[in-house]
Scaffold this active site. Structure first.
Site, PDB file in Angstrom:
ATOM      1  N   MET A 236       0.842  -1.196   0.000  1.00 44.64           N
ATOM      2  CA  MET A 236       0.000   0.000   0.000  1.00 44.64           C
ATOM      3  C   MET A 236       0.876   1.245   0.000  1.00 44.64           C
ATOM      4  O   MET A 236       1.690   1.428   0.919  1.00 44.64           O
ATOM      5  CB  MET A 236      -0.899   0.012   1.244  1.00 44.64           C
ATOM      6  CG  MET A 236      -1.877  -1.139   1.329  1.00 44.64           C
ATOM      7  SD  MET A 236      -2.828  -1.107   2.883  1.00 44.64           S
ATOM      8  CE  MET A 236      -1.594  -1.753   4.011  1.00 44.64           C
TER       9      MET A 236
ATOM     10  N   GLY B 297       1.505   4.276   4.643  1.00 40.76           N
ATOM     11  CA  GLY B 297       2.348   3.448   3.779  1.00 40.76           C
ATOM     12  C   GLY B 297       2.773   2.147   4.434  1.00 40.76           C
ATOM     13  O   GLY B 297       3.406   2.155   5.474  1.00 40.76           O
ATOM     14  N   SER B 298       2.423   1.020   3.840  1.00 39.71           N
ATOM     15  CA  SER B 298       2.671  -0.236   4.530  1.00 39.71           C
ATOM     16  C   SER B 298       2.412  -1.429   3.608  1.00 39.71           C
ATOM     17  O   SER B 298       2.354  -1.287   2.395  1.00 39.71           O
ATOM     18  CB  SER B 298       1.779  -0.318   5.770  1.00 39.71           C
ATOM     19  OG  SER B 298       0.469   0.114   5.454  1.00 39.71           O
ATOM     20  N   ARG B 299       2.174  -2.601   4.221  1.00 40.35           N
ATOM     21  CA  ARG B 299       2.017  -3.827   3.447  1.00 40.35           C
ATOM     22  C   ARG B 299       1.231  -4.856   4.259  1.00 40.35           C
ATOM     23  O   ARG B 299       1.274  -4.853   5.497  1.00 40.35           O
ATOM     24  CB  ARG B 299       3.414  -4.356   3.114  1.00 40.35           C
ATOM     25  CG  ARG B 299       3.500  -5.764   2.588  1.00 40.35           C
ATOM     26  CD  ARG B 299       4.937  -6.034   2.195  1.00 40.35           C
ATOM     27  NE  ARG B 299       5.255  -7.437   2.097  1.00 40.35           N
ATOM     28  CZ  ARG B 299       6.456  -7.908   1.776  1.00 40.35           C
ATOM     29  NH1 ARG B 299       7.437  -7.072   1.530  1.00 40.35           N
ATOM     30  NH2 ARG B 299       6.672  -9.200   1.696  1.00 40.35           N
TER      31      ARG B 299
END
Length: 232
Positions: free
Chosen positions: A101, A189-191
């Protein structure tokens, strides 16, 4: 009209304080008669913050065995990997789908399939770029283990990124959940990694864009190899 409704959507309650803080800062800059460019910059940041915390409704496919994407973003990788040790799922590799993301994606995370939350585990760690493969093991993360309605195990992991500094998860151990329900959020912001049930392969391709609560990434009823795709 579709482009307008994709922007003008409800804001998740976790974003209220951030949007409010930017609004107050903007108002103070106006009162102080600050330079025009600072006021414009504050307005842009306020609008971006509201956009980041948007929480749109989603239409979730309802069919036995479907596994739905828990996150908006690009499918970063698909391959075999051992689930996080803290979930105590053993050393056998599972098909892992990693969804990255960026700061412009919706960051509200959703339950991938119908079933029950069995176990959760938070692990502190680094804040490497979430697009890197080693982020799955080295970054701060919150892992969840579920039992699907068919009795199989599925795991999904919220992973902090380069600018992400807060993982939120409100799932409750032992609770029954439905695919598409909201369970958490990662700020900035990440995953999210999904470890599919044993024997289930990916129904998405690397580079494909996934939509949380809508995109089918796996199907317990289908036995086929991981899908491949190409840019056309």
């Amino acid at each position: 009209m579709d482009s307008i409704t994709s922007v003008l959507v409800p804001i998740h309650r976790e974003g209220y304080k951030f949007v409010g803080a930017f609004l107050v800062a903007t108002f103070l800059l106006v009162l102080m008669e600050a330079p025009y460019f600072l006021i414009v910059a504050a307005l842009i940041l306020t609008a971006w913050c509201a956009y980041f915390f948007r929480d749109p409704e989603r239409v979730t496919p309802v069919k036995e065995g479907l596994i739905i994407s828990p996150a908006d973003g690009v499918v970063q990788s698909v391959g075999s990997a051992v689930p996080p040790a803290e979930l105590e799922m053993g050393d056998a590799p599972r098909t892992r789908v990693s969804i990255f993301m960026n700061v412009f994606d919706v960051h509200v995370n959703r339950i991938p399939t119908d079933g029950k939350i069995i176990r959760q585990a938070y692990t502190p760690g680094k804040y490497l770029n979430a697009a890197l493969d080693k982020a799955s093991e080295e970054n701060e993360r919150h892992a969840l283990l579920m039992e699907t309605e068919s009795g199989k195990e599925i795991a999904f992991v919220q992973i902090a990124g380069l600018v992400a500094r807060r993982i939120l998860c409100w799932a409750v151990d032992g609770s029954d959940v439905k695919a598409g329900e909201r369970f958490g959020l990662i700020r900035f912001g990440s995953r999210v990694d999904v470890y599919l049930p044993e024997g289930v392969h990916s129904q998405v391709c690397v580079g494909q864009r996934a939509v949380a609560g809508e995109t089918v990434i796996g199907n317990e009823k289908i036995r086929e190899k991981d899908r491949e795709g190409e840019i056309r």
